[in-house]
Design a protein around this motif. Structure first.
Motif, mmCIF file in Angstrom:
data_model
loop_
_atom_site.group_PDB
_atom_site.id
_atom_site.type_symbol
_atom_site.label_atom_id
_atom_site.label_comp_id
_atom_site.label_asym_id
_atom_site.label_seq_id
_atom_site.Cartn_x
_atom_site.Cartn_y
_atom_site.Cartn_z
ATOM 1 N N SER A 255 0.899 -0.803 0.061
ATOM 2 C CA SER A 255 -0.075 -0.088 0.135
ATOM 3 C C SER A 255 0.797 0.704 0.153
ATOM 4 O O SER A 255 1.936 1.680 0.436
ATOM 5 N N TRP A 256 0.287 2.539 -0.838
ATOM 6 C CA TRP A 256 0.845 3.728 -0.683
ATOM 7 C C TRP A 256 0.378 4.505 0.045
ATOM 8 O O TRP A 256 -0.862 4.899 0.092
ATOM 9 N N TRP A 257 1.164 6.050 0.288
ATOM 10 C CA TRP A 257 0.308 6.507 2.270
ATOM 11 C C TRP A 257 1.503 7.037 1.966
ATOM 12 O O TRP A 257 2.303 7.927 1.183
ATOM 13 N N THR A 260 -1.337 10.500 6.399
ATOM 14 C CA THR A 260 -2.421 9.314 6.137
ATOM 15 C C THR A 260 -3.144 8.971 5.707
ATOM 16 O O THR A 260 -4.371 8.531 5.763
ATOM 17 N N SER A 261 -3.027 9.975 4.314
ATOM 18 C CA SER A 261 -4.246 9.428 3.134
ATOM 19 C C SER A 261 -3.103 8.174 2.142
ATOM 20 O O SER A 261 -1.904 8.569 1.547
ATOM 21 N N LYS A 262 -3.959 7.163 2.082
ATOM 22 C CA LYS A 262 -4.004 5.827 0.968
ATOM 23 C C LYS A 262 -3.934 6.500 -0.093
ATOM 24 O O LYS A 262 -4.549 6.943 -0.500
ATOM 25 N N LYS A 264 -4.090 5.488 -4.857
ATOM 26 C CA LYS A 264 -3.822 4.150 -5.097
ATOM 27 C C LYS A 264 -3.383 3.779 -6.272
ATOM 28 O O LYS A 264 -3.008 4.317 -6.853
ATOM 29 N N CYS A 296 5.944 3.051 1.169
ATOM 30 C CA CYS A 296 5.428 2.275 0.478
ATOM 31 C C CYS A 296 5.142 1.056 1.947
ATOM 32 O O CYS A 296 5.889 1.169 2.559
ATOM 33 N N ARG A 297 4.282 0.624 2.005
ATOM 34 C CA ARG A 297 4.327 -0.824 3.463
ATOM 35 C C ARG A 297 3.718 -2.289 2.151
ATOM 36 O O ARG A 297 3.089 -1.821 2.199
ATOM 37 N N GLU A 309 8.238 -0.333 6.486
ATOM 38 C CA GLU A 309 7.741 0.948 5.924
ATOM 39 C C GLU A 309 9.127 1.171 4.899
ATOM 40 O O GLU A 309 10.001 1.500 5.885
#
Length: 617
Positions: A255-257, A260-262, A264, A296-297, A309
Motif C-alpha cells: 500500500s502507498w501512503w 495519513t492518506s492512502k 491508489k 510504501c508499506r 515501511e
C-alpha cells in the motif's frame, strides 16, 4: 531357537527334514509331525509313508486348517503360519521320521509381537492433522501430539524430521495410550515444508508404524524499498514510482501512503516464485505535498504486526504562490485621494524565488519617486494616491519552475464626484415641451446627493425638480420663453466632499437633425454591400437614420432600411448592377438633408470584397 512373528503377518517355523546320509539315495522322509507346547497330539502332520514326498498327505489341526502349511521345497523346510496370531505363541517341536535313519527332533520357540496402531497426530485442540498442515505464522510455536494405541510389547513413540530424531520422550496414560508431544517454540523460515513424522516401533522385524505431516507457513516481508534515486518532484507533473517488497509468503500486500492518506496503486505484479511483489503508482504532486511523508508499506495480512515501511519526505518544486494584501493598518474604505498606501506580497515557493516584480493594470511597475511609486522587494509604496492610482495591482515572482502571479488587489481610492465623460450635453426642446436632462457622475463612495441649477441669459438661478438614481440624476425642464434656453448645472456630493466643477448641459431650441457625414461603401460583393456614416448633430432630440437604395438606371427603389446608427448592411442585390444610395437622419422635428452615394455590385467572378470610396454629397 526363537522365531519372532508379527501378529497378522506370516511366520516360518524351520524344520530340517533332510536325511542325515545324503549319500544314501534310498533314504527319504517318511513322516513329519508338529507339536505345540506340552500337547501329545500333533497340530500338523505330513505323511509320505505310502508314496513319494510329492504325493505326501498334509493334515492340520482344525484351528490351523486354513493358516498352516508345511513347505518342503525349501531347505530347511518350514511350517508357515499365515497369519500368525497371538495365541500361536509358544514352543513348537518338529519330529522327522525317515525310512532308514533315526527320528530327528527340533524345537522352535515362537514369540508373537503385536504391532501398535498407526500413530494419530493432533494439535493442542485435538484436531486430527494429516498431510499438509497450517499455514502457521513465522515465529509462532507449534505443538504436535502423537498418540498410539496398543502394541505388545509396548512400543516406543518418537518424532523425526526426515532422518533426524527430534524427540524420543513419551508417556503412557492409564488407558494404555502412548503419547509424545513435540513442541517447536518458534517456527523459522527453514521449517517451511518440513516433514515431521511420528513413528511407533516395538520390534526389529516389521517396519515402524508412521504418520507424517508437512508444515506450511506464512512469512512476514523481509524488505521493502522504493526503486530509483530520490529526486525533487515538480508540481502538476506526473511521475511513476515503483515499490518492491521481498520475502513474504503469501506475496506481500503493498500500500502507498501520503501522510495519513492512502493512495491508489496503478497495478501490482507478483514474481513467478511469489517472493517479490512490485507495486506501481502514478502521482501528480501539488505544492501542498511539499514536506509530506511518502511511504510504501508491505504487509502480510495473515501476520499481525508484519508491516514494514520505506519512505521519505517529499520535496516538491512548484511555481511561486503569492498573496497580495494591503498593509496591515489599511482598509479599503478609508483610502482617499492624498493618502499614502503600501501593499505587502507574501511568497511561498520551492525553490526560493530569484526575482520579484509588480504590475498595475497588467503593466510593470518600477520605482518612480517623482510619481510617488517606491518598489522595495516584497513591498510597494504609493505616496499621495490619486484617482488614477485606482485599479488592479499584482505582484509576480519566478523560480526554476516558472513565474507565479498573485491575486488581484483592486485599490479603491475614494474621491469626490466628477462628471462622467462622454455624456450628452446639448438638449433640444420646443417651448412648453418638457425635456429630461440626464446627469451622470463618477464617485467613491457611490452614495451621492444631487443639486441642479439653471443659469439663464438673465443670470437668474433656478433650482430644478429632479429624480436621483444612484450616480445618475434626471432633471425635468420646460422652456417657456426665449430666456428659458441656456445652461443647466448639476452638482453631486458624497462623504469625501462636493463636486469641484459642476456638470454643464445646454438646452437649445429643438430642430431637425444635421445631415450624416463621411459616408462610404465597403464590403462589396455580387449581391451585397455595407454603408457606414458618421452621425451629425441630432437637433437636440433623439434621431434615427434611413437608407434608400435605387436602381441607378431606372431610378426604381430596391430597398430601404432604418437604424438607430448610421450603419447599414444591404443584401439580396443583383450582381454587376449600379445603384444610387440615399442616406438621411430624422427626429421628431423633421429630417435632415440627404446624402447621395453611387456604387455597384461586383460581377462574377470578381473578388468577393472591395474597399469602398469615401462618398461626397
Amino acid at each position: 531357537m526363537t522365531v519372532i512373528g508379527v501378529a497378522g503377518s506370516p511366520v516360518n517355523l524351520p524344520c530340517n527334514i533332510t536325511p542325515p546320509g545324503e549319500e544314501d539315495a534310498e533314504d527319504a522322509i517318511a513322516l513329519v509331525l508338529w507339536y505345540k507346547d506340552e500337547s501329545t497330539t500333533p497340530i500338523y502332520s505330513l505323511d509320505a509313508r505310502q508314496g513319494s514326498l510329492d504325493q505326501a498327505r498334509h493334515a492340520a489341526k482344525d484351528s490351523l486348517n486354513a493358516r498352516a502349511h508345511l513347505s518342503i521345497s525349501e531347505r530347511p523346510a518350514f511350517l508357515k503360519l499365515d497369519p500368525v496370531m497371538m495365541e500361536d505363541e509358544g514352543e513348537y517341536k518338529c519330529r522327522a521320521d525317515f525310512k532308514k535313519a533315526r527320528t530327528r527332533y527340533m524345537s522352535v520357540f515362537l514369540k508373537v509381537v503385536v504391532p501398535p496402531s498407526k500413530p494419530v497426530i493432533t494439535d493442542r485442540n485435538k484436531e486430527v492433522l494429516q498431510s499438509l498442515i497450517g499455514p502457521y505464522n513465522e515465529g509462532e510455536p507449534l505443538m504436535l501430539i502423537c498418540e498410539v494405541i496398543g502394541g505388545q510389547p509396548v512400543p516406543t513413540v518418537t518424532w523425526w524430521r526426515e532422518s533426524v530424531l527430534l524427540d524420543d520422550t513419551y508417556d503412557i496414560n492409564p488407558n494404555g495410550v502412548i503419547r509424545n508431544e513435540l513442541l517447536i517454540s518458534s517456527l523459522q523460515r527453514h521449517d517451511l515444508m518440513a516433514v515431521l513424522s511420528c513413528q511407533a516401533s516395538n520390534n526389529n522385524v516389521s517396519l515402524p508404524m508412521s504418520s507424517s505431516v508437512t508444515v506450511d507457513m506464512n512469512f512476514r516481508p523481509l524488505d521493502v524499498m522504493i526503486e530509483g534515486d530520490r529526486q525533487p518532484l515538480s508540481a502538476h507533473k506526473t511521475v511513476e514510482l515503483v515499490c518492491r517488497a521481498t520475502g513474504s509468503r503469501p506475496p506481500a500486500v503493498i500500500s502507498w501512503w501520503k501522510g495519513t492518506s492512502k493512495l491508489k496503486a496503478l497495478k501490482d505484479n507478483i514474481s513467478v516464485d511469489g517472493n517479490v511483489t512490485t507495486s506501481i503508482i502514478t502521482m501528480t504532486p501539488s505544492s501542498e505535498d511539499n514536506g509530506k511523508h511518502l511511504s510504501c508499506r508491505a504487509e502480510n495480512p495473515l501476520i499481525a504486526g508484519s508491516a514494514i515501511e520505506y519512505g521519505w519526505k517529499l520535496e516538491v518544486h512548484y511555481i511561486p504562490q503569492l498573496t497580495l494584501r494591503l498593509g496591515s493598518k489599511l482598509r479599503h474604505s478609508h483610502i482617499q485621494e492624498g493618502n499614502d498606501v503600501y501593499l505587502d506580497c507574501s511568497i511561498i515557493a520551492s525553490p526560493w524565488v530569484n526575482e520579484i516584480g509588480w504590475r498595475f493594470g497588467g503593466k510593470e511597475l518600477h520605482t518612480n519617486t517623482s510619481a510617488g511609486i517606491i518598489v522595495s522587494n516584497q513591498s510597494l509604496v504609493l505616496q499621495k494616491v490619486q484617482r488614477t492610482s485606482r485599479g488592479h495591482y499584482t505582484c509576480v515572482a519566478s523560480n526554476s519552475e516558472g513565474e507565479g502571479e498573485s491575486n488581484v488587489v483592486q485599490l479603491r481610492v475614494q474621491y469626490s464626484p466628477l462628471c462622467k465623460p462622454g455624456q450628452k450635453v446639448v438638449y433640444g426642446a420646443a417651448r412648453h415641451e418638457a425635456v429630461n436632462v440626464l446627469c451622470e457622475v463618477e464617485a467613491d463612495p457611490r452614495q451621492v446627493n444631487f443639486h441642479w441649477e439653471f443659469n439663464s441669459s438673465s443670470d437668474n438661478l433656478q433650482v430644478l425638480r429632479f429624480v436621483p438614481e444612484g450616480l445618475r440624476s434626471v432633471a425635468t425642464y420646460i422652456p417657456r420663453t426665449e430666456q428659458d434656453y441656456g445652461t443647466l448645472l448639476c452638482f453631486a456630493e458624497n462623504s469625501v466632499g462636493r463636486q469641484k466643477e459642476p456638470c454643464v448641459y445646454i438646452v437649445v431650441p429643438a430642430g431637425p437633425p444635421d445631415p450624416v457625414q463621411n459616408c462610404f461603401v465597403t464590403n462589396q460583393t455580387e449581391d451585397s454591400f455595407r454603408v457606414e456614416c458618421s452621425e451629425g448633430y441630432d437637433g437636440g432630440v433623439s434621431q434615427h437614420f434611413v437608407l434608400e437604395v435605387y436602381d441607378a438606371v431606372n431610378n426604381v427603389l430596391q430597398t430601404n432600411k432604418t437604424s438607430n446608427e448610421p450603419l447599414f448592411n444591404v443584401k439580396g442585390l443583383l450582381p454587376g448592377t449600379d445603384y444610387l444610395i440615399i442616406v438621411y437622419a430624422m427626429n421628431s422635428k423633421g429630417r435632415s438633408e440627404s446624402i447621395a452615394l453611387r456604387t455597384s455590385t461586383l460581377t462574377t467572378p470578381e473578388s468577393l470584397t472591395r474597399v469602398g470610396k469615401l462618398a461626397t454629397r
